[in-house]
Design a protein around this motif. Structure first.
Motif, mmCIF file in Angstrom:
data_model
loop_
_atom_site.group_PDB
_atom_site.id
_atom_site.type_symbol
_atom_site.label_atom_id
_atom_site.label_comp_id
_atom_site.label_asym_id
_atom_site.label_seq_id
_atom_site.Cartn_x
_atom_site.Cartn_y
_atom_site.Cartn_z
ATOM 1 N N ALA A 218 142.755 -17.951 -18.843
ATOM 2 C CA ALA A 218 142.459 -17.593 -17.454
ATOM 3 C C ALA A 218 142.105 -16.108 -17.395
ATOM 4 C CB ALA A 218 143.666 -17.879 -16.573
ATOM 5 N N PRO A 219 141.119 -15.744 -16.585
ATOM 6 C CA PRO A 219 140.748 -14.326 -16.490
ATOM 7 C C PRO A 219 141.825 -13.530 -15.756
ATOM 8 C CG PRO A 219 139.556 -15.593 -14.854
ATOM 9 C CD PRO A 219 140.311 -16.583 -15.700
ATOM 10 N N SER A 220 141.921 -12.256 -16.099
ATOM 11 C CA SER A 220 142.837 -11.378 -15.354
ATOM 12 C C SER A 220 142.283 -11.205 -13.944
ATOM 13 C CB SER A 220 142.935 -10.011 -16.038
ATOM 14 O OG SER A 220 141.681 -9.337 -15.936
ATOM 15 N N SER A 221 143.134 -10.819 -13.022
ATOM 16 C CA SER A 221 142.692 -10.581 -11.640
ATOM 17 C C SER A 221 141.621 -9.495 -11.600
ATOM 18 C CB SER A 221 143.871 -10.177 -10.756
ATOM 19 O OG SER A 221 144.767 -11.243 -10.640
ATOM 20 N N GLU A 222 141.820 -8.430 -12.382
ATOM 21 C CA GLU A 222 140.859 -7.329 -12.387
ATOM 22 C C GLU A 222 139.483 -7.807 -12.851
ATOM 23 O OE1 GLU A 222 143.849 -7.158 -14.147
ATOM 24 O OE2 GLU A 222 144.884 -6.053 -12.564
ATOM 25 N N ARG A 223 139.471 -8.598 -13.909
ATOM 26 C CA ARG A 223 138.207 -9.103 -14.436
ATOM 27 C C ARG A 223 137.548 -10.059 -13.447
ATOM 28 N NH1 ARG A 223 137.304 -13.291 -18.620
ATOM 29 N NH2 ARG A 223 135.139 -13.047 -19.179
ATOM 30 N N LEU A 224 138.361 -10.914 -12.851
ATOM 31 C CA LEU A 224 137.828 -11.884 -11.899
ATOM 32 C C LEU A 224 137.217 -11.197 -10.682
ATOM 33 C CD1 LEU A 224 137.427 -14.824 -11.061
ATOM 34 C CD2 LEU A 224 139.737 -14.778 -10.115
ATOM 35 N N TYR A 225 137.931 -10.228 -10.107
ATOM 36 C CA TYR A 225 137.422 -9.579 -8.895
ATOM 37 C C TYR A 225 136.254 -8.642 -9.169
ATOM 38 C CZ TYR A 225 141.227 -11.766 -6.452
ATOM 39 O OH TYR A 225 142.079 -12.703 -5.919
ATOM 40 N N ALA A 226 136.028 -8.318 -10.441
ATOM 41 C CA ALA A 226 134.872 -7.499 -10.805
ATOM 42 C C ALA A 226 133.642 -8.363 -11.089
ATOM 43 C CB ALA A 226 135.200 -6.652 -12.034
ATOM 44 N N TRP A 227 133.814 -9.693 -11.092
ATOM 45 C CA TRP A 227 132.718 -10.609 -11.431
ATOM 46 C C TRP A 227 131.577 -10.481 -10.436
ATOM 47 C CZ3 TRP A 227 131.077 -12.935 -15.493
ATOM 48 C CH2 TRP A 227 130.141 -13.969 -15.392
ATOM 49 N N ARG A 228 130.365 -10.474 -10.955
ATOM 50 C CA ARG A 228 129.162 -10.456 -10.125
ATOM 51 C C ARG A 228 128.177 -11.456 -10.688
ATOM 52 N NH1 ARG A 228 132.314 -8.647 -7.257
ATOM 53 N NH2 ARG A 228 132.424 -6.606 -6.372
ATOM 54 N N PRO A 229 127.428 -12.157 -9.904
ATOM 55 C CA PRO A 229 127.440 -12.071 -8.445
ATOM 56 C C PRO A 229 128.601 -12.856 -7.843
ATOM 57 C CG PRO A 229 125.839 -13.707 -9.132
ATOM 58 C CD PRO A 229 126.423 -13.099 -10.403
ATOM 59 N N TRP A 230 129.171 -12.296 -6.782
ATOM 60 C CA TRP A 230 130.239 -12.942 -6.042
ATOM 61 C C TRP A 230 129.600 -14.007 -5.143
ATOM 62 C CZ3 TRP A 230 135.067 -12.540 -7.348
ATOM 63 C CH2 TRP A 230 136.068 -12.972 -6.485
ATOM 64 N N PRO A 231 130.287 -15.113 -4.852
ATOM 65 C CA PRO A 231 129.690 -16.145 -3.984
ATOM 66 C C PRO A 231 129.228 -15.567 -2.646
ATOM 67 C CG PRO A 231 131.739 -16.899 -4.944
ATOM 68 C CD PRO A 231 131.623 -15.443 -5.290
ATOM 69 N N GLU A 232 128.137 -16.132 -2.134
ATOM 70 C CA GLU A 232 127.543 -15.614 -0.895
ATOM 71 C C GLU A 232 127.833 -16.524 0.287
ATOM 72 O OE1 GLU A 232 123.428 -14.623 -1.269
ATOM 73 O OE2 GLU A 232 123.737 -13.671 -3.207
ATOM 74 N N TRP A 233 128.087 -15.902 1.429
ATOM 75 C CA TRP A 233 128.294 -16.650 2.669
ATOM 76 C C TRP A 233 126.970 -17.182 3.165
ATOM 77 C CZ3 TRP A 233 131.030 -11.690 4.087
ATOM 78 C CH2 TRP A 233 132.397 -11.782 3.823
ATOM 79 N N VAL A 234 126.977 -18.405 3.650
ATOM 80 C CA VAL A 234 125.830 -18.962 4.351
ATOM 81 C C VAL A 234 125.954 -18.557 5.811
ATOM 82 C CG1 VAL A 234 124.677 -21.103 5.051
ATOM 83 C CG2 VAL A 234 125.617 -20.881 2.749
ATOM 84 N N VAL A 235 127.188 -18.555 6.278
ATOM 85 C CA VAL A 235 127.528 -18.098 7.622
ATOM 86 C C VAL A 235 128.680 -17.110 7.456
ATOM 87 C CG1 VAL A 235 128.410 -18.775 9.884
ATOM 88 C CG2 VAL A 235 126.908 -20.317 8.644
ATOM 89 N N PRO A 236 128.504 -15.856 7.881
ATOM 90 C CA PRO A 236 129.595 -14.888 7.739
ATOM 91 C C PRO A 236 130.825 -15.348 8.515
ATOM 92 C CG PRO A 236 127.563 -13.800 8.415
ATOM 93 C CD PRO A 236 127.326 -15.272 8.504
ATOM 94 N N PRO A 237 132.019 -15.015 8.020
ATOM 95 C CA PRO A 237 133.226 -15.410 8.732
ATOM 96 C C PRO A 237 133.330 -14.681 10.070
ATOM 97 C CG PRO A 237 133.761 -13.973 6.900
ATOM 98 C CD PRO A 237 132.299 -14.258 6.824
ATOM 99 N N LEU A 238 133.785 -15.413 11.061
ATOM 100 C CA LEU A 238 134.028 -14.830 12.376
ATOM 101 C C LEU A 238 135.535 -14.803 12.609
ATOM 102 C CD1 LEU A 238 131.184 -16.645 14.337
ATOM 103 C CD2 LEU A 238 131.177 -14.333 13.401
ATOM 104 N N ASN A 239 135.957 -14.482 13.812
ATOM 105 C CA ASN A 239 137.385 -14.392 14.114
ATOM 106 C C ASN A 239 138.128 -15.705 13.973
ATOM 107 O OD1 ASN A 239 137.146 -11.684 14.611
ATOM 108 N ND2 ASN A 239 136.840 -11.933 16.808
ATOM 109 N N ASP A 240 137.425 -16.838 13.948
ATOM 110 C CA ASP A 240 138.112 -18.130 13.837
ATOM 111 C C ASP A 240 138.502 -18.463 12.402
ATOM 112 O OD1 ASP A 240 135.674 -18.792 12.700
ATOM 113 O OD2 ASP A 240 135.158 -20.300 14.198
#
Length: 151
Positions: free
Chosen positions: A56-78
């Protein structure tokens, strides 16, 4: 952490965006999972197929991964998000062998267990990945894409 997640097959980003308010429902073929962070899961799966490892990747390695998944619809307050899985990940999942899916599920489970402990999802992550891989095969054959909808 997200709660209810549906990974689903849609024809395109516009169709996926249309699920924002009510979710994919019965209109779209889907696989459900609870209590995971879909962005992180998608990045981890993508990393596995691009740089295979039985660990399993370390958290640091995982969060540095690019490209990060892209939103089709940005999150709103809901709190609802619709995220596109990268095309290369969809292709990799569609082509994955049972052994690769098992190894990926084991790595994913190990990482979640180390981060979430007793708060980890009680879903069978191997079955979730197998279901998503089946969706990927359908997406490749139908010319569609995979998405996640989460609340």
């Amino acid at each position: 952490m997200a709660h209810d997640i549906l990974f689903f097959l849609a024809a395109d980003d516009e169709a996926a965006a249309g699920t924002r308010l009510r979710g994919p429902g019965a209109t779209f073929e889907s696989v459900s999972c609870r209590f995971i962070d879909p962005d992180t899961a998608i990045a981890e799966w993508d990393m596995y197929f691009e740089e295979p490892s039985a660990e399993a990747p370390s958290s640091e390695r995982l969060y540095a991964w690019r490209p990060w998944p892209e939103w089709v619809v940005p999150p709103l307050n809901d709190g609802v998000e619709v995220i596109a899985l990268p095309k290369r990940l969809t292709l990799a999942l569609a082509d994955a062998s049972p052994t690769e899916l098992e190894e990926l599920a084991d790595c994913w489970t190990a990482r979640l267990r180390s981060e979430d402990g007793d708060e980890m999802t009680d879903d069978d992550l191997r079955a979730v990945l197998q279901g998503i891989a089946r969706l990927a095969v359908s997406a490749v054959h139908a010319g569609g894409s995979l998405y996640s909808w989460n609340f």
